[in-house]
Design an enzyme around this catalytic site. Structure first.
Site, PDB file in Angstrom:
ATOM      1  N   TRP A 165      34.832  42.883  35.870  1.00 45.73           N
ATOM      2  CA  TRP A 165      35.566  41.905  37.045  1.00 45.73           C
ATOM      3  C   TRP A 165      37.502  42.061  36.635  1.00 45.73           C
ATOM      4  CZ3 TRP A 165      33.328  41.707  41.234  1.00 45.73           C
ATOM      5  CH2 TRP A 165      33.949  40.818  41.978  1.00 45.73           C
ATOM      6  N   ASP A 224      45.566  38.577  40.217  1.00 45.57           N
ATOM      7  CA  ASP A 224      46.034  37.337  41.222  1.00 45.57           C
ATOM      8  C   ASP A 224      44.782  37.205  41.597  1.00 45.57           C
ATOM      9  OD1 ASP A 224      44.983  40.647  42.240  1.00 45.57           O
ATOM     10  OD2 ASP A 224      46.840  39.765  44.042  1.00 45.57           O
ATOM     11  N   GLU A 261      42.399  39.501  42.976  1.00 45.99           N
ATOM     12  CA  GLU A 261      41.455  40.079  41.578  1.00 45.99           C
ATOM     13  C   GLU A 261      41.915  41.243  40.982  1.00 45.99           C
ATOM     14  OE1 GLU A 261      37.839  37.806  43.661  1.00 45.99           O
ATOM     15  OE2 GLU A 261      38.198  37.424  41.751  1.00 45.99           O
ATOM     16  N   GLU A 262      42.916  42.149  42.080  1.00 46.82           N
ATOM     17  CA  GLU A 262      43.188  43.689  41.897  1.00 46.82           C
ATOM     18  C   GLU A 262      43.962  43.574  41.069  1.00 46.82           C
ATOM     19  OE1 GLU A 262      43.939  44.355  46.260  1.00 46.82           O
ATOM     20  OE2 GLU A 262      42.041  44.597  46.585  1.00 46.82           O
ATOM     21  N   GLU A 306      35.496  36.241  56.729  1.00 47.49           N
ATOM     22  CA  GLU A 306      36.216  36.668  56.020  1.00 47.49           C
ATOM     23  C   GLU A 306      37.434  37.683  56.936  1.00 47.49           C
ATOM     24  OE1 GLU A 306      36.462  39.985  52.708  1.00 47.49           O
ATOM     25  OE2 GLU A 306      36.683  38.364  51.320  1.00 47.49           O
TER      26      GLU A 306
END
Ligand code: NAG
Ligand code: NAG
Ligand code: NAG
Ligand code: NAG
Ligand code: NAG
Ligand code: NAG
Ligand code: NAG
Length: 622
Positions: A148, A204, A207-208, A434
């Site tokens: 992750w 960030d 999550e990238e 989302e």
């Protein structure tokens, strides 16, 4: 900010919803929509929180699950960031009079105390707080072990902010002892983390990308200020809180002369035009803060300029066909950033609603301050809103009441137009996913019933109704003359009074494991070994390795792991395949002796230089 007659609206709506359910929500007025959807959204939030959430059976008490969706995508986890942002809105709702929510808040507090002590791939709570940077956990509160984007450093700050707001409420009710003994120890760990790692890179909010994130820095600043104030009320020290001025200094550096750049200190390159900055502004919103506050409130000239650049990016019909033909004065559907490819890159409800909230915040702050300043930086924002506005002018409530009120009503109408975009793409059952497709008819996609989408609706509705959270910004904040790279060593302890297990710290030495292993896209490398801190050969507790330095010339996977000092460990690497095929183990076992520890040091004390030995994998084509 105008207060709407919400009681009347609700009464007429209850009638309407019985006679014309099929036409809801597009056929009703925005007022009616907001009144009904606010309740649906609040129930949507609560349905995703354990142990009683009807949509998330199996979630532990007090854990906020991101979405009930378990496949494509699987969001059946609790993220520290999403959970804290949601709880902040739940605490607001509680303080606005919904007293039934107190049990939800109390469950959250106890759950977080325990979660802080869960050993995870980012590390442990003791001795250095590294485990607090873990972005997500399983729905039962155990560690999540997949590869992750970690660590993510906004989570602890956001959790501290939510808990501090609730603590301040309890203190106002005379419950200072409860705050000091039960809640403060949780907050203190999170503040220590912010004070120690604000100047370190991390992933960030999307999550990238690993670097420095505006959203993270801005919330770290707020947490340290809020925390410092609470610490002095409780008459307890907060060493980390003294970092606040330097965090604020660093926050200014995201400005590039035209807009606030979302991510800096990056290896990759992007425009930096990103919802990150508007979401940051609304999460630190203080209705009483001056617009020129360096905390970069919604009404700050730089925030307004960034907002304009960000929104205009999505007006491009080649990027978002759904926005074609929308007049420049109206709100449009908004996504995360123009380069986004996740689910092909679509508008998000929480960002479109966040834009509405941002503008309600702006109007409220002008009204409170009694002054609106148009400068060279904010002029493009004002010009689009009110073409005849003069540049470099100040409009006060007292001396220029007509223009002043005009700007407030135009901004409020602009906010409403973003809320109306969300209304337009809300399905008949009011469930907010989302995303919604960037092409007509804007069908909801990606995770269904996203907790953060629901929470963003409730928060937007609060601001629209003129309901604001407590203030936190000091009117006299000044910036240090020079920005410095600093850090305060944190103090970490399990919050046992709130139910955390009484864990103790071994003395550890950090080992950097490096292995050359050529992998196909979708294949991951894990590290495991015979010691408990390497998972005792149990793959559920193996250490995911990172591939951010992987290249064709050097297929490098690495992991930095604190290990109990002095032990000899047997270890090896394992390949995780892309479609659930069996894991592939190396054909050898390796041995390493962990060097003696240096008290309090997180420096790398040993490094391996390994190359994969054994058979390789191949994609499963799933
Ligand atoms: C650390 O702080 C300094 C001074 O503000 C800044 O120049 C630098 O980019 C920061 N680095 C990170 C990773 O936060
Ligand atoms: C506003 O003031 C700035 C700085 O004083 C100046 O550069 C700019 O040209 C002015 N803008 C207009 C439209 O007058
Ligand atoms: C802030 O500054 C104003 C005026 O300079 C002063 O009256 C006020 O006491 C100060 N407030 C704080 C909290 O220092
Ligand atoms: C936790 O463990 C430590 C060390 O064993 C002990 O000193 C402390 O009293 C314990 N705290 C609680 C609350 O049990
Ligand atoms: C792990 O393996 C090493 C090397 O064989 C051995 O010295 C050590 O005692 C083992 N540790 C455990 C916990 O079994
Ligand atoms: C490595 O050690 C484990 C545990 O002792 C054992 O099951 C496994 O067979 C060993 N692997 C090799 C390649 O020797
Ligand atoms: C890993 O790859 C690098 C770059 O090719 C090389 O310098 C290094 O020796 C390799 N390590 C091993 C153990 O083969």
């Amino acid at each position: 900010m105008m207060l709407r007659s919400s009681r009347l609206v609700l009464a007429s709506l209850l009638l309407a919803s019985h006679v014309a359910v099929a036409e809801w929500p597009q056929s009703v007025s925005l007022d009616s929509f907001v009144a009904t959807e606010q309740e649906i959204a609040l129930q949507g939030v609560l349905a995703n929180i354990g142990p009683d959430g009807t949509k998330v059976p199996g979630a532990a008490a007090g854990l906020v699950i991101a979405s009930p969706s378990k496949t494509n995508p699987n969001y059946f986890y609790t993220w520290t960031r999403d959970a804290a942002l949601t709880l902040k809105t739940v605490v607001d709702e509680f303080m606005f009079g919904n007293t039934a929510l107190q049990v939800v808040i109390e469950n959250y507090i106890h759950a977080q105390a325990a979660l802080q002590t869960v050993t995870n791939p980012s590390g442990t709570l003791l001795p250095s707080g590294l485990g607090l940077g873990e972005p997500k956990y399983n729905a039962d509160g155990t560690r999540y072990n997949g590869n992750w984007g970690r660590p993510q450093r906004d989570g602890p700050a956001l959790r501290a902010i939510a808990l501090i707001q609730y603590s301040n409420y309890l203190i106002s009710q005379g419950e200072t002892d409860k705050v000091k003994t039960i809640i403060w120890p949780i907050i203190a760990n999170d503040l220590s983390y912010a004070g120690q790692y604000w100047n370190s890179t991390g992933f960030d909010l999307w999550e990238e990308v690993s670097g420095s994130s505006f959203f993270t820095t801005q919330n770290q600043y707020r947490a340290l200020v809020d925390g410092g104030n609470l610490a002095s009320t409780l008459n307890t020290p907060c060493i980390a809180c003294a970092q606040a001025p330097q965090v604020l200094c660093f926050l200014q550096s995201y400005w590039n002369g035209k807009y606030l750049v979302a991510n800096t200190n990056l290896a990759t390159s992007r425009s930096g035009i990103d919802a990150n900055t508007l979401l940051g502004a609304i999460s630190v919103f203080d209705v009483n803060a001056p617009c020129n506050s360096p905390s970069l409130q919604p009404c700050h000239s730089r925030s307004l300029a960034s907002f304009k650049v960000f929104v205009d990016t999505f007006r491009n019909p080649d990027l978002y066909p759904i926005n074609a033909g929308v007049p420049a004065s109206d709100g449009v559907a908004l996504g995360r950033y123009p380069e986004d490819t996740y689910f092909t890159g679509n508008p998000w409800y929480l960002i479109t609603l966040g834009a509405a909230e941002f503008l309600y915040d702006v109007a409220a702050q002008w009204d409170t301050e009694g002054t609106i300043t148009v400068d060279a930086t904010s002029y493009p924002f004002f010009h689009a809103l009110y073409p005849s506005i003069r540049a470099n002018a100040t409009y006060t409530k007292r001396c220029k009441p007509i223009t002043f009120q005009k700007l407030i009503s135009l901004t409020t109408a602009y906010a409403d137009s973003f809320a109306a975009v969300a209304q337009n793409y809300t399905p008949a059952d009011g469930a907010l996913a989302e995303q919604f497709l960037k092409t007509s008819p804007g069908t909801p996609i990606s995770a269904e019933r996203l907790t953060w989408s629901f929470a963003s609706f409730v928060s937007m509705a609060h601001r629209r109704a003129g309901k604001f959270p407590p203030s936190w910004v000091s009117p006299n904040t000044t910036l240090p003359t020079t920005c410095e790279a600093t850090s305060a060593k944190g103090v970490y302890a399990p919050a046992t009074a709130a139910g955390a297990p009484n864990i103790t710290a071994p003395c550890t030495s950090t080992v950097l494991f490096v292995v050359n292993a050529t992998t196909y896209y979708g294949e991951n490398i894990y590290l495991t070994g015979n010691s408990s801190d390497l998972g005792a050969w149990n793959l559920d507790n193996a250490q995911p390795m990172q591939s951010s330095k992987y290249s064709a010339t050097r297929p490098e996977w690495f992991a930095e792991i604190p290990l109990t000092a002095g032990q000899t460990v047997s270890y090896g690497y394992v390949r995780q395949e892309d479609c659930g095929q069996p894991w592939i183990w190396e054909s050898i076992n390796r041995t390493l002796t962990v060097p003696a520890c240096v008290e309090g040091s997180t420096a790398v004390l040993a490094e391996t230089d390994d190359a994969w030995v054994g058979s390789v994998g191949s994609g499963g084509g799933c």
